[in-house]
Scaffold this motif. Sequence first.
Motif, PDB file in Angstrom:
ATOM      1  N   GLN A  65     -35.614   7.642 -17.869  1.00 31.42           N
ATOM      2  CA  GLN A  65     -34.416   6.682 -18.568  1.00 31.42           C
ATOM      3  C   GLN A  65     -33.119   7.659 -18.643  1.00 31.42           C
ATOM      4  O   GLN A  65     -32.153   7.502 -18.180  1.00 31.42           O
ATOM      5  CB  GLN A  65     -34.618   5.873 -19.471  1.00 31.42           C
ATOM      6  N   LEU A  66     -33.220   8.683 -19.123  1.00 26.29           N
ATOM      7  CA  LEU A  66     -32.457   9.594 -19.417  1.00 26.29           C
ATOM      8  C   LEU A  66     -31.521  10.119 -18.133  1.00 26.29           C
ATOM      9  O   LEU A  66     -30.481  10.082 -18.211  1.00 26.29           O
ATOM     10  CB  LEU A  66     -32.716  10.918 -20.372  1.00 26.29           C
ATOM     11  N   ARG A  67     -32.398  10.522 -17.207  1.00 25.07           N
ATOM     12  CA  ARG A  67     -32.009  11.101 -15.780  1.00 25.07           C
ATOM     13  C   ARG A  67     -31.262   9.845 -15.132  1.00 25.07           C
ATOM     14  O   ARG A  67     -30.379  10.194 -14.486  1.00 25.07           O
ATOM     15  CB  ARG A  67     -33.121  11.537 -14.916  1.00 25.07           C
ATOM     16  N   ALA A  68     -31.824   8.464 -15.167  1.00 22.77           N
ATOM     17  CA  ALA A  68     -31.119   7.583 -14.627  1.00 22.77           C
ATOM     18  C   ALA A  68     -29.959   7.332 -15.092  1.00 22.77           C
ATOM     19  O   ALA A  68     -28.708   6.779 -14.515  1.00 22.77           O
ATOM     20  CB  ALA A  68     -31.980   6.246 -14.817  1.00 22.77           C
ATOM     21  N   GLU A  69     -29.569   7.565 -16.548  1.00 21.48           N
ATOM     22  CA  GLU A  69     -28.317   7.614 -17.223  1.00 21.48           C
ATOM     23  C   GLU A  69     -27.447   8.694 -17.134  1.00 21.48           C
ATOM     24  O   GLU A  69     -26.205   8.724 -17.441  1.00 21.48           O
ATOM     25  CB  GLU A  69     -28.737   7.231 -18.555  1.00 21.48           C
ATOM     26  N   ARG A  70     -27.916   9.765 -16.151  1.00 20.76           N
ATOM     27  CA  ARG A  70     -27.249  11.133 -16.016  1.00 20.76           C
ATOM     28  C   ARG A  70     -27.041  11.886 -17.081  1.00 20.76           C
ATOM     29  O   ARG A  70     -25.803  12.392 -17.585  1.00 20.76           O
ATOM     30  CB  ARG A  70     -26.016  10.749 -15.221  1.00 20.76           C
ATOM     31  N   HIS A  71     -28.131  11.867 -18.053  1.00 23.77           N
ATOM     32  CA  HIS A  71     -27.973  12.860 -19.413  1.00 23.77           C
ATOM     33  C   HIS A  71     -29.026  13.844 -18.895  1.00 23.77           C
ATOM     34  O   HIS A  71     -30.034  13.717 -18.353  1.00 23.77           O
ATOM     35  CB  HIS A  71     -28.790  11.923 -20.579  1.00 23.77           C
ATOM     36  N   TRP A  72     -28.290  15.048 -18.926  1.00 19.12           N
ATOM     37  CA  TRP A  72     -29.058  16.198 -18.209  1.00 19.12           C
ATOM     38  C   TRP A  72     -29.394  17.441 -19.282  1.00 19.12           C
ATOM     39  O   TRP A  72     -29.879  18.314 -19.304  1.00 19.12           O
ATOM     40  CB  TRP A  72     -28.078  16.968 -17.192  1.00 19.12           C
ATOM     41  N   GLN A  87     -49.104  17.311 -14.414  1.00 24.04           N
ATOM     42  CA  GLN A  87     -47.973  18.027 -14.528  1.00 24.04           C
ATOM     43  C   GLN A  87     -46.900  17.983 -13.684  1.00 24.04           C
ATOM     44  O   GLN A  87     -45.646  17.603 -13.797  1.00 24.04           O
ATOM     45  CB  GLN A  87     -48.429  19.463 -14.467  1.00 24.04           C
ATOM     46  N   ALA A  88     -47.287  17.247 -12.183  1.00 27.28           N
ATOM     47  CA  ALA A  88     -46.130  17.115 -11.316  1.00 27.28           C
ATOM     48  C   ALA A  88     -45.633  15.905 -11.546  1.00 27.28           C
ATOM     49  O   ALA A  88     -44.350  15.757 -11.283  1.00 27.28           O
ATOM     50  CB  ALA A  88     -47.148  17.065  -9.896  1.00 27.28           C
ATOM     51  N   ASP A  89     -46.224  14.775 -12.093  1.00 24.49           N
ATOM     52  CA  ASP A  89     -45.707  13.412 -12.657  1.00 24.49           C
ATOM     53  C   ASP A  89     -44.654  14.095 -13.462  1.00 24.49           C
ATOM     54  O   ASP A  89     -43.469  13.441 -13.624  1.00 24.49           O
ATOM     55  CB  ASP A  89     -46.607  12.557 -13.178  1.00 24.49           C
ATOM     56  N   GLY A  90     -44.791  14.666 -14.468  1.00 25.20           N
ATOM     57  CA  GLY A  90     -43.624  15.003 -15.680  1.00 25.20           C
ATOM     58  C   GLY A  90     -42.428  15.600 -15.048  1.00 25.20           C
ATOM     59  O   GLY A  90     -41.461  15.242 -15.245  1.00 25.20           O
ATOM     60  N   LEU A  91     -42.909  16.620 -14.187  1.00 23.56           N
ATOM     61  CA  LEU A  91     -41.663  17.287 -13.580  1.00 23.56           C
ATOM     62  C   LEU A  91     -40.916  16.320 -12.502  1.00 23.56           C
ATOM     63  O   LEU A  91     -39.706  16.506 -12.576  1.00 23.56           O
ATOM     64  CB  LEU A  91     -42.038  18.658 -13.043  1.00 23.56           C
ATOM     65  N   ASP A  92     -41.669  15.451 -11.885  1.00 20.72           N
ATOM     66  CA  ASP A  92     -40.936  14.855 -11.074  1.00 20.72           C
ATOM     67  C   ASP A  92     -40.210  13.632 -11.729  1.00 20.72           C
ATOM     68  O   ASP A  92     -39.284  13.189 -11.092  1.00 20.72           O
ATOM     69  CB  ASP A  92     -42.039  14.028 -10.061  1.00 20.72           C
ATOM     70  N   CYS A  93     -40.503  13.185 -12.901  1.00 20.90           N
ATOM     71  CA  CYS A  93     -39.834  12.192 -13.751  1.00 20.90           C
ATOM     72  C   CYS A  93     -38.504  12.866 -14.405  1.00 20.90           C
ATOM     73  O   CYS A  93     -37.597  12.140 -14.495  1.00 20.90           O
ATOM     74  CB  CYS A  93     -40.599  11.558 -14.981  1.00 20.90           C
ATOM     75  N   GLY A  94     -38.313  14.077 -14.129  1.00 18.01           N
ATOM     76  CA  GLY A  94     -36.978  14.651 -14.512  1.00 18.01           C
ATOM     77  C   GLY A  94     -37.479  15.809 -15.600  1.00 18.01           C
ATOM     78  O   GLY A  94     -36.083  16.416 -15.938  1.00 18.01           O
ATOM     79  N   ALA A  95     -38.489  16.024 -16.249  1.00 20.17           N
ATOM     80  CA  ALA A  95     -38.615  17.187 -17.099  1.00 20.17           C
ATOM     81  C   ALA A  95     -38.318  18.647 -16.428  1.00 20.17           C
ATOM     82  O   ALA A  95     -38.675  18.718 -15.228  1.00 20.17           O
ATOM     83  CB  ALA A  95     -40.029  17.054 -17.706  1.00 20.17           C
ATOM     84  N   ASP A  96     -37.695  19.400 -17.182  1.00 23.55           N
ATOM     85  CA  ASP A  96     -37.434  20.957 -16.775  1.00 23.55           C
ATOM     86  C   ASP A  96     -38.718  21.925 -16.806  1.00 23.55           C
ATOM     87  O   ASP A  96     -38.694  22.565 -16.108  1.00 23.55           O
ATOM     88  CB  ASP A  96     -36.399  21.293 -17.564  1.00 23.55           C
ATOM     89  N   ASP A  97     -39.448  21.576 -17.547  1.00 26.79           N
ATOM     90  CA  ASP A  97     -40.785  22.235 -18.080  1.00 26.79           C
ATOM     91  C   ASP A  97     -41.950  21.628 -18.706  1.00 26.79           C
ATOM     92  O   ASP A  97     -41.657  20.292 -18.923  1.00 26.79           O
ATOM     93  CB  ASP A  97     -40.586  23.467 -18.790  1.00 26.79           C
ATOM     94  N   TYR A  98     -43.211  21.989 -18.536  1.00 33.99           N
ATOM     95  CA  TYR A  98     -44.332  21.190 -18.921  1.00 33.99           C
ATOM     96  C   TYR A  98     -45.353  22.168 -19.446  1.00 33.99           C
ATOM     97  O   TYR A  98     -45.784  23.020 -18.801  1.00 33.99           O
ATOM     98  CB  TYR A  98     -44.970  20.511 -17.515  1.00 33.99           C
ATOM     99  N   LEU A  99     -45.669  21.873 -20.702  1.00 30.67           N
ATOM    100  CA  LEU A  99     -46.753  22.443 -21.442  1.00 30.67           C
ATOM    101  C   LEU A  99     -47.819  21.785 -21.745  1.00 30.67           C
ATOM    102  O   LEU A  99     -47.470  20.769 -22.565  1.00 30.67           O
ATOM    103  CB  LEU A  99     -45.920  23.179 -22.496  1.00 30.67           C
ATOM    104  N   THR A 100     -49.216  22.326 -21.602  1.00 35.37           N
ATOM    105  CA  THR A 100     -50.058  21.431 -22.019  1.00 35.37           C
ATOM    106  C   THR A 100     -50.729  21.970 -23.396  1.00 35.37           C
ATOM    107  O   THR A 100     -50.764  22.970 -23.738  1.00 35.37           O
ATOM    108  CB  THR A 100     -51.437  21.717 -20.891  1.00 35.37           C
ATOM    109  N   LEU A 162     -29.823   6.258  -4.339  1.00 39.06           N
ATOM    110  CA  LEU A 162     -29.045   7.463  -3.933  1.00 39.06           C
ATOM    111  C   LEU A 162     -29.859   8.579  -4.697  1.00 39.06           C
ATOM    112  O   LEU A 162     -30.200   9.650  -4.116  1.00 39.06           O
ATOM    113  CB  LEU A 162     -27.950   7.474  -3.801  1.00 39.06           C
ATOM    114  N   ARG A 163     -30.021   8.495  -6.029  1.00 37.48           N
ATOM    115  CA  ARG A 163     -30.421   9.437  -6.968  1.00 37.48           C
ATOM    116  C   ARG A 163     -31.934   9.597  -6.927  1.00 37.48           C
ATOM    117  O   ARG A 163     -32.693  10.693  -7.117  1.00 37.48           O
ATOM    118  CB  ARG A 163     -30.128   9.227  -8.314  1.00 37.48           C
ATOM    119  N   ARG A 164     -32.536   8.562  -6.129  1.00 40.05           N
ATOM    120  CA  ARG A 164     -34.046   8.704  -5.673  1.00 40.05           C
ATOM    121  C   ARG A 164     -34.336   8.554  -4.223  1.00 40.05           C
ATOM    122  O   ARG A 164     -35.258   8.111  -3.829  1.00 40.05           O
ATOM    123  CB  ARG A 164     -34.604   7.367  -6.498  1.00 40.05           C
ATOM    124  N   ALA A 165     -33.391   9.219  -3.574  1.00 38.79           N
ATOM    125  CA  ALA A 165     -33.321   8.909  -2.000  1.00 38.79           C
ATOM    126  C   ALA A 165     -34.635   9.478  -1.470  1.00 38.79           C
ATOM    127  O   ALA A 165     -35.001  10.611  -1.912  1.00 38.79           O
ATOM    128  CB  ALA A 165     -32.181   9.539  -1.526  1.00 38.79           C
TER     129      ALA A 165
END
Length: 218
Positions: A65-72, A87-100, A162-165
């Motif tokens: 939601q944040l990325r869709a609203e252009r909050h970076w 982990q791939a899902d988290g990063l693909d959603c827009g997270a910058d890093d992922y820690l388990t 376009l943001r999800r092209a």
Amino acid sequence: MRLLVVEDEARLATALQRGLRAEGFVVDVAGTGPEGLDLARHGGYDAMILDVMLPGLSGYRVVRQLRAERHWLPVLMLSAKDGEYDQADGLDCGADDYLTKPFSYVVLLARLRALLRRGAPRRPAVLVAGDLSLDPARRRVTRDGAEIELTAREYALLEYLLRRAGEVVSKTELLDHVWDAALQTAPNAVEVYVGYLRRKIGRDRLETVRGAGYRLVT
């Protein structure tokens, strides 16, 4: 530096807050997805530590939601899910890093410092997919240099696509991000506006993926 920790496990949230404050950070804590999303939107934070499994709204949904609203806002995602696809899902959603979880606090600090050094990524000045472009600053859409006139709703729909092209975007997701959730929207609204948009940008540019949604061709 101001940090937001969104974590529903109270003991972990308290430990993170205490440890990060000892490092000199100003730290706020939220215990639910909706609360974290609201604070992230309006709190002026430098970074966010975000759990995946949250009451009310998952961490995936929050960052999407944040990325869709252009909050970076830089996001470090925490999760007990340690599979490579998680982990791939988290990063693909827009997270910058992922820690388990469980994680090393020393590693968390190092990754957080790396995020802060990089800062919030700049949004692209112009969104481009093939010969189709959208300039958010001027609200101008062109295909192969020719300007296309769009209504406000058509513009919002195209911008999100376009943001999800190249990705398949479901009708539900489009309703969530392009239409006002507070208003009742007819179930076929997405289909209707996709039809309008196709007539203006070209039917070849917007595919229907049966049973899944729509994909803007790159």
